[in-house]
Write an enzyme that holds these catalytic residues in place. Structure first.
Site, PDB file in Angstrom:
ATOM      1  N   PRO A 192       0.825  -1.211   0.000  1.00 46.53           N
ATOM      2  CA  PRO A 192       0.000   0.000   0.000  1.00 46.53           C
ATOM      3  C   PRO A 192       0.859   1.260   0.000  1.00 46.53           C
ATOM      4  O   PRO A 192       1.901   1.300   0.648  1.00 46.53           O
ATOM      5  CB  PRO A 192      -0.751  -0.107   1.325  1.00 46.53           C
ATOM      6  CG  PRO A 192       0.216  -0.826   2.222  1.00 46.53           C
ATOM      7  CD  PRO A 192       0.926  -1.818   1.332  1.00 46.53           C
TER       8      PRO A 192
ATOM      9  N   ARG B 175      -0.746   4.955  -1.392  1.00 50.29           N
ATOM     10  CA  ARG B 175      -1.783   5.969  -1.235  1.00 50.29           C
ATOM     11  C   ARG B 175      -2.682   5.678  -0.038  1.00 50.29           C
ATOM     12  O   ARG B 175      -3.062   6.593   0.694  1.00 50.29           O
ATOM     13  CB  ARG B 175      -2.627   5.990  -2.521  1.00 50.29           C
ATOM     14  CG  ARG B 175      -3.592   7.142  -2.638  1.00 50.29           C
ATOM     15  CD  ARG B 175      -4.532   6.930  -3.841  1.00 50.29           C
ATOM     16  NE  ARG B 175      -3.827   6.496  -5.027  1.00 50.29           N
ATOM     17  CZ  ARG B 175      -3.379   7.325  -5.975  1.00 50.29           C
ATOM     18  NH1 ARG B 175      -3.603   8.621  -5.878  1.00 50.29           N
ATOM     19  NH2 ARG B 175      -2.729   6.854  -7.028  1.00 50.29           N
TER      20      ARG B 175
ATOM     21  N   ARG C 240      -0.735  16.461  -9.465  1.00 50.69           N
ATOM     22  CA  ARG C 240      -1.860  15.566  -9.734  1.00 50.69           C
ATOM     23  C   ARG C 240      -3.054  16.227 -10.443  1.00 50.69           C
ATOM     24  O   ARG C 240      -3.596  15.637 -11.386  1.00 50.69           O
ATOM     25  CB  ARG C 240      -2.320  14.874  -8.444  1.00 50.69           C
ATOM     26  CG  ARG C 240      -1.339  13.802  -7.953  1.00 50.69           C
ATOM     27  CD  ARG C 240      -1.802  13.082  -6.689  1.00 50.69           C
ATOM     28  NE  ARG C 240      -3.227  12.938  -6.576  1.00 50.69           N
ATOM     29  CZ  ARG C 240      -3.965  12.019  -7.218  1.00 50.69           C
ATOM     30  NH1 ARG C 240      -3.385  11.128  -7.964  1.00 50.69           N
ATOM     31  NH2 ARG C 240      -5.267  11.987  -7.059  1.00 50.69           N
TER      32      ARG C 240
ATOM     33  N   TYR D 254      -3.375  14.293 -13.922  1.00 48.22           N
ATOM     34  CA  TYR D 254      -4.457  13.301 -13.941  1.00 48.22           C
ATOM     35  C   TYR D 254      -5.847  13.927 -13.905  1.00 48.22           C
ATOM     36  O   TYR D 254      -6.839  13.208 -13.783  1.00 48.22           O
ATOM     37  CB  TYR D 254      -4.361  12.365 -12.719  1.00 48.22           C
ATOM     38  CG  TYR D 254      -3.001  11.777 -12.458  1.00 48.22           C
ATOM     39  CD1 TYR D 254      -2.422  10.894 -13.365  1.00 48.22           C
ATOM     40  CD2 TYR D 254      -2.308  12.084 -11.298  1.00 48.22           C
ATOM     41  CE1 TYR D 254      -1.178  10.344 -13.113  1.00 48.22           C
ATOM     42  CE2 TYR D 254      -1.063  11.525 -11.045  1.00 48.22           C
ATOM     43  CZ  TYR D 254      -0.500  10.665 -11.949  1.00 48.22           C
ATOM     44  OH  TYR D 254       0.726  10.124 -11.691  1.00 48.22           O
TER      45      TYR D 254
ATOM     46  N   CYS E 192       3.379  29.779 -15.277  1.00 45.54           N
ATOM     47  CA  CYS E 192       2.928  30.392 -16.521  1.00 45.54           C
ATOM     48  C   CYS E 192       2.397  29.372 -17.518  1.00 45.54           C
ATOM     49  O   CYS E 192       2.894  29.259 -18.624  1.00 45.54           O
ATOM     50  CB  CYS E 192       4.049  31.223 -17.108  1.00 45.54           C
ATOM     51  SG  CYS E 192       4.292  32.711 -16.119  1.00 45.54           S
TER      52      CYS E 192
ATOM     53  N   TYR F 169       1.838  11.099  -3.571  1.00 45.90           N
ATOM     54  CA  TYR F 169       2.045  11.636  -4.919  1.00 45.90           C
ATOM     55  C   TYR F 169       1.911  13.160  -4.928  1.00 45.90           C
ATOM     56  O   TYR F 169       1.462  13.754  -5.894  1.00 45.90           O
ATOM     57  CB  TYR F 169       1.105  10.961  -5.928  1.00 45.90           C
ATOM     58  CG  TYR F 169       1.277   9.462  -5.901  1.00 45.90           C
ATOM     59  CD1 TYR F 169       2.401   8.867  -6.469  1.00 45.90           C
ATOM     60  CD2 TYR F 169       0.377   8.638  -5.214  1.00 45.90           C
ATOM     61  CE1 TYR F 169       2.607   7.497  -6.382  1.00 45.90           C
ATOM     62  CE2 TYR F 169       0.580   7.257  -5.128  1.00 45.90           C
ATOM     63  CZ  TYR F 169       1.686   6.704  -5.723  1.00 45.90           C
ATOM     64  OH  TYR F 169       1.898   5.351  -5.625  1.00 45.90           O
TER      65      TYR F 169
END
Lengths: 418, 418
Positions: free
Chosen positions: A274, A276, A312, A316, A346, A374
């Site tokens: 494991p 996350r 993230r 994603y 930017c 992450y």
């Protein structure tokens, strides 16, 4: 469960007001709760207690030494994917026999070092890699402990980038290859074949894809065992989903109960990986509102954390809850208007959240939730921004576990030509 | 034009065989050509020579000190977007009066430092920022030189993440706000209003969106000048596209000719902010094939560079040409099969190219083209991978301009809690 809660309208991490951390270490700041990290580890361990599992925390999720060390002291092993992560595992005091090593691209040097350190096992991703490991082990006069990573061709319901168990992905080997290799292991005399590894992806919220995967594993292990092949490990990877928005992921107990019947049939020492699940909701990213920018088309809350600090949302399109650190009622920007929370970088891809209704004003602090996994580990110096500091709340204290980078850090190792 | 060419089937950077650089500094390695960087700068300068332009290279594209210094010595100014980039500009020897500073999220400290250093001008992105700059300048007893960034609401044909001139983006101010502010500049007594800044996006391959933008700028400048407002600068930003695959971008001359008529009408000292145009094709990423992995579904070339080294394919689905460093005929993997070029990182989003037909084998070197801009500058330590080295070919020599990171660099500033 996590330990970020409001008390009298002030966000706390365990018993510490979050504002205190921001005042002490500045923003942007990653702030983690030791209690939450431990709680998630213990819950998972307890859920699988009947199997006496080795829980190898996935270093890539959050690789800060303090976090690795905290989990190692709880009894965790570590799941590594590079020589750099092996280096971290050693520094964090992880016993070699609790380290498992996956990655489709292990270099010769990385294989040699891991073998030298006597890690628990390699998760082998391809036949060319197996050949390489066999060769290197032979040269070193050792036997390399290995699990074969089986790609079960299962589609979990998650982002394509973090799906890893479909046959079109680069990970693992198909069932025929795994079976053939186990039955012909004499071709690899310097490899000690221990078992099977599967890992079907990340942020998976229900048990069905795991059950279907393990059913295929069972067929595989029964078949090779019936031919006299001994196995001593089953590594079922990671991938347990967490709450970012309104997901209703399985608990550790639900998950364990759902897969226990097939695990009992497979009946091999169990490893889990494991990442996350342990770290995701154990951290927030603290950021300050620099400007409230109202345009005819939109409102923007320009904050001091950007996609370099937290990739993230951009990479994603991940949703992260964003809330004010102080739920005060005083003078939010008027009129209220949904806003995009954007960073200073930017490009238009630099955002943390879109269309959020937030009663904040310039100078206010906000917390981006679910930033423990992450988050920092994917951060960069893009736009020559210094990477943020990291702090950990544990036993009533806050400790700086990674200092904010300096300007000199940005140009370390660079040199102009005369 | 770029200086990466095959001679007797060996890829060269200027007169240096690329293989030499890989042997000397290892892989993954960013390799740049000084000749190409200079050539692009000079071509752009020559194309706009009638306007005597200040060309401010966009530091974020590739911020290595050696590259900044090389361009500064050619006469370039620098376009910065953060305090870290100001720090780099100073280190690279850029004269303060050639520095322009854009960013929607300038912090107080960054504004103070830039003012203190007497940069050429701020590109101001919002009214709240203008207020902040006015205040800080007032406190410091200075006047802050500023151009207002005008968002022309123009849609160039490029990736949404690098579109910056649409009204839904966080950049700049709408025409009404800019006009009103210029006509009422007395409200900001500590700001020296110099002119207009526009920047509509990146990797734009034809002149039309620039022409339409400048037409709007002309209306704006004519209007405010007719009301007695003096202007002394027009900054038209960057965004010139380059060849990654089969684009046919305008040349510098085409671009200059297309916009010259409207620039003559606007008739203000000209600033340009090219980044990718100068650096994009001036660099390659060298990587080694670790494994050729054939699966029933696909072939994978697993290489030693990942999305941490080069994010563009993953983040923007960007196409980059990938070719073998040696065009030898000997023993490619049989049978030939289109392959995904993937890195060692543990996610499916980690790829450099998809479905490429390449005659290479394990151990061979490959070059990822168009890696000079937004390559190293977006790199990270994800999966605890050390960031690559950077080298520059100039005047017949190769120099290491950034050393490969060490394992100790990975954990610098981290500390465990007792």
């Amino acid at each position: 469960m996590h330990s970020f809660t409001y008390r009298q309208q002030h966000l706390h991490c365990e018993d510490i007001p979050v504002r205190t951390a921001a005042e002490r270490f500045g923003t942007p700041l990653y702030l983690y709760s030791a209690e939450t990290l431990r709680d998630h580890y213990r819950k998972l361990h307890a859920a699988f207690r009947d199997f006496d599992p080795l829980i190898c925390y996935s270093v890539k999720a959050n690789s800060n030494l303090a976090i690795l060390n905290l989990l190692v002291r709880e009894g965790a092993g570590l799941d590594i994917v590079s020589g750099g992560e092996l280096f971290r595992a050693k520094k964090a005091g992880c016993p070699a026999e609790k380290i498992v090593y996956a990655s489709v691209g292990k270099t010769e040097e990385e294989i040699r070092d891991a073998l030298e350190y006597r890690i628990h096992m390699f998760n082998v991703e391809s036949i060319p890699e197996l050949r390489r490991i066999n060769e290197i082990a032979g040269e070193a006069g050792k036997r390399a402990p290995a699990a074969l990573r089986f790609n079960p061709d299962i589609q979990p319901d998650t982002h394509a980038y973090i799906t890893t168990g479909k046959k079109e992905t680069k990970f693992g080997m198909d069932i025929e290859t795994v079976r053939h290799t186990l039955l012909n292991q004499g071709e690899f005399p310097h490899v000690d074949f221990r078992g099977i590894h599967v890992h079907i992806g990340s942020q998976i919220t229900d048990a069905l894809p795991f059950q279907r995967t393990l059913q295929k594993v069972l067929e595989l292990t029964e078949h090779v065992q019936s031919k006299g092949i001994a196995l001593s490990a089953l590594n079922i990877g990671g991938g347990l989903g967490i709450v970012y928005e309104n997901e209703q992921p399985q608990t550790a107990d639900d998950f364990a109960q759902a897969v226990a019947p097939v695990l009992r049939k497979i009946n091999l020492p169990l490893i889990l990986e494991p990442g996350r699940f342990i770290a995701g909701n154990a951290g927030i990213l603290l950021t300050k509102v620099l400007y409230v920018k109202d345009t005819p088309a939109k409102r923007f809350l320009v904050v001091d954390a950007g996609m370099n600090d937290m990739l993230r949302p951009s990479l994603y399109r991940a949703y992260h809850e964003i809330l004010p650190v102080e739920q005060k009622k005083s003078e939010p920007c008027q009129p209220p208007r949904p806003a995009d929370v954007v960073g200073p970088i930017c490009e238009s891809g630099d955002f943390l959240g879109k269309n959020r209704t937030l009663t904040v004003n310039e100078g206010d602090l906000m917390a981006v939730f679910g930033a423990g996994a992450y988050g920092f580990s994917m951060s960069s110096n893009y736009n020559s921004r210094r990477r943020p500091a990291e702090a950990l709340v544990h036993e009533g204290k806050i400790s700086l576990i990674r200092k904010r980078e300096s300007e000199d850090d940005l140009i370390r190792h660079e040199q102009m030509v005369p």
